[in-house]
Design an enzyme around this catalytic site. Structure first.
Site, mmCIF file in Angstrom:
data_model
loop_
_atom_site.group_PDB
_atom_site.id
_atom_site.type_symbol
_atom_site.label_atom_id
_atom_site.label_comp_id
_atom_site.label_asym_id
_atom_site.label_seq_id
_atom_site.Cartn_x
_atom_site.Cartn_y
_atom_site.Cartn_z
ATOM 1 N N GLU A 63 0.846 -1.206 0.000
ATOM 2 C CA GLU A 63 0.000 0.000 0.000
ATOM 3 C C GLU A 63 0.876 1.249 0.000
ATOM 4 O OE1 GLU A 63 -3.089 0.023 -1.178
ATOM 5 O OE2 GLU A 63 -3.772 -1.288 0.433
ATOM 6 N N ASP A 114 -4.479 1.015 -9.260
ATOM 7 C CA ASP A 114 -5.916 0.764 -9.391
ATOM 8 C C ASP A 114 -6.302 0.498 -10.846
ATOM 9 O OD1 ASP A 114 -5.750 1.429 -6.761
ATOM 10 O OD2 ASP A 114 -6.701 3.386 -6.972
#
Ligand code: GLA
Length: 387
Positions: free
Chosen positions: A37, A174
């Protein structure tokens, strides 16, 4: 009836009411991220996957320059022209217009079009519904106008639309996950070279469950952009002593410790988290290869700790949701997922205990925060394609 079948018949019907017959429909899914992340814009590694919740766009061409958009789920429409594309406070059209804007800037000749958008990716839950809309748009326009763009070009264009038109300095994860996702596989993506490989993820014994904090933080995009700047500031300092360091991907903890004051310094903590997380993704991939999901899961907890304390992008609700499942024998791993400041936690749980765990966590969440917890059971599914 299957949810996607219902969605498809609904979108087709609404398209028919407004614009006649669609040329085709494109499906582009939301994404989860197992680990890695805030590493994408630091050119490290990520391990996302696309899921069985998606955005659908039905589209056809027009002879003029009008762009007519309908968002089924919001019951809203928006009209503009190819010549007057600009940011709108309505928000949702920006993810479509941003892609059109990028295509025009690159010199592609388009005509007007009609599009109807619908989907079942929860909005604002950190499942990248916006990237799904961008990828669906890029894919649909590529087909409609025979632009012959590669998938990678479509992804880069979609990311740029978000960076320049929407104003969020997001990385590539994404859009990449939405476009390149593959059923039952996670994607190990090197965000520097964009080389990627698929790795199987065992969903026979384990299930991926998302707990939605229900928190939609208004500071999310400005804090996100700030984290990115803090990482860049860290690189600039490290570079003075180690000129070969172009991004935090090139740094190690020895460099961070040598160049930055330890302790409370924000830049130090951001860099420490990122450098450790980039290494953690690589180690987690080794766990996957060795089918050691227990070790993999422990790394997810470690990621959460880093995101919460060092990178400071969690929120009390996400911290509580992770604490509630920590040390539960049926939970292999849990952490906040995505950009942060709200959204979902991702949990890997033993299949046979799902119901029991959902009940416990829902109960505790309502006691602690007075809110009903939404949970999503997600499966890894294919990326963007024509329906
Ligand atoms: C958001 C961004 C991604 C990535 C994640 C954090 O989802 O869009 O590019 O940076 O946050 O990992």
């Amino acid at each position: 009836m299957n949810i996607s079948v219902i969605l498809l018949s609904r979108i087709t019907e609404i398209f028919r009411q407004h614009f006649g017959v669609p040329a085709f429909i494109v499906r582009s899914p939301g994404r989860i991220n197992l680990i890695g992340e805030h590493t994408d814009y630091n050119l490290g590694f990520v391990l996302p996957a696309s899921i069985d919740k998606a955005v659908y766009i039905a589209i056809n061409k027009r002879d003029d320059k009008e762009i007519n958009l309908v968002a089924v789920d919001l019951n809203e429409s928006f009209n503009t022209s190819l010549d007057t594309i600009q940011y709108t406070d309505k928000q949702w059209p920006n993810y479509i217009l941003g892609v059109v804007d990028q295509l025009q800037k690159k010199g592609y000749i388009l005509s007007g079009f009609n599009a109807v958008v619908a989907g079942d990716v929860p909005l604002g839950a950190g499942l990248s519904s916006s990237a799904a809309v961008e990828c669906a748009t890029a894919y649909a326009l590529n087909e409609l106008f025979v632009l012959e763009l590669t998938k990678k070009a479509m992804i880069q264009l979609s990311q740029k639309a978000e960076n320049e038109f929407v104003g969020v300095q997001c990385g590539i994860m994404d859009q990449f996950a939405s476009m390149f996702g593959k059923k039952e596989q996670v994607i190990r993506l090197d965000c520097r070279s964009l080389e990627y490989e698929y790795m199987p993820f065992d969903t026979l014994d384990n299930q991926i469950i998302l707990f939605d904090t229900g928190v939609k933080h208004s500071l999310a995009s400005s804090e996100y952009n700030l984290r990115r700047q803090e990482c860049e500031a860290g690189v600039a300092i490290i570079q003075k002593k180690y000129p070969q360091v172009q991004s935090l991907r090139d740094a190690d903890m020895q460099m961070v410790n040598t160049c930055l004051p330890a302790g409370d310094d924000a830049i130090y903590r951001r860099c420490k988290y990122v450098v450790e997380e980039i290494q953690r993704v690589q180690d987690a991939c080794t766990d996957l290869i060795q089918q050691d999901i227990a070790s993999f899961g422990k790394k997810m907890f470690a990621t959460h700790e880093g995101l919460s304390r060092l990178y400071e992008v969690s929120c009390p609700e996400a911290d509580a949701l992770v604490t509630m499942v920590t040390n539960h024998p049926a939970v292999l791993g849990a952490r906040m997922m995505g950009g942060g400041f709200g959204g979902c936690t991702i949990n890997i749980m033993k299949r046979e205990k799902i119901e029991e765990l959902i009940n416990i966590v829902t109960q505790k969440y309502s006691e602690q925060f007075g809110r009903v917890l939404k949970t999503y059971i997600v499966n890894i599914d294919n990326g963007t394609s024509l329906v």
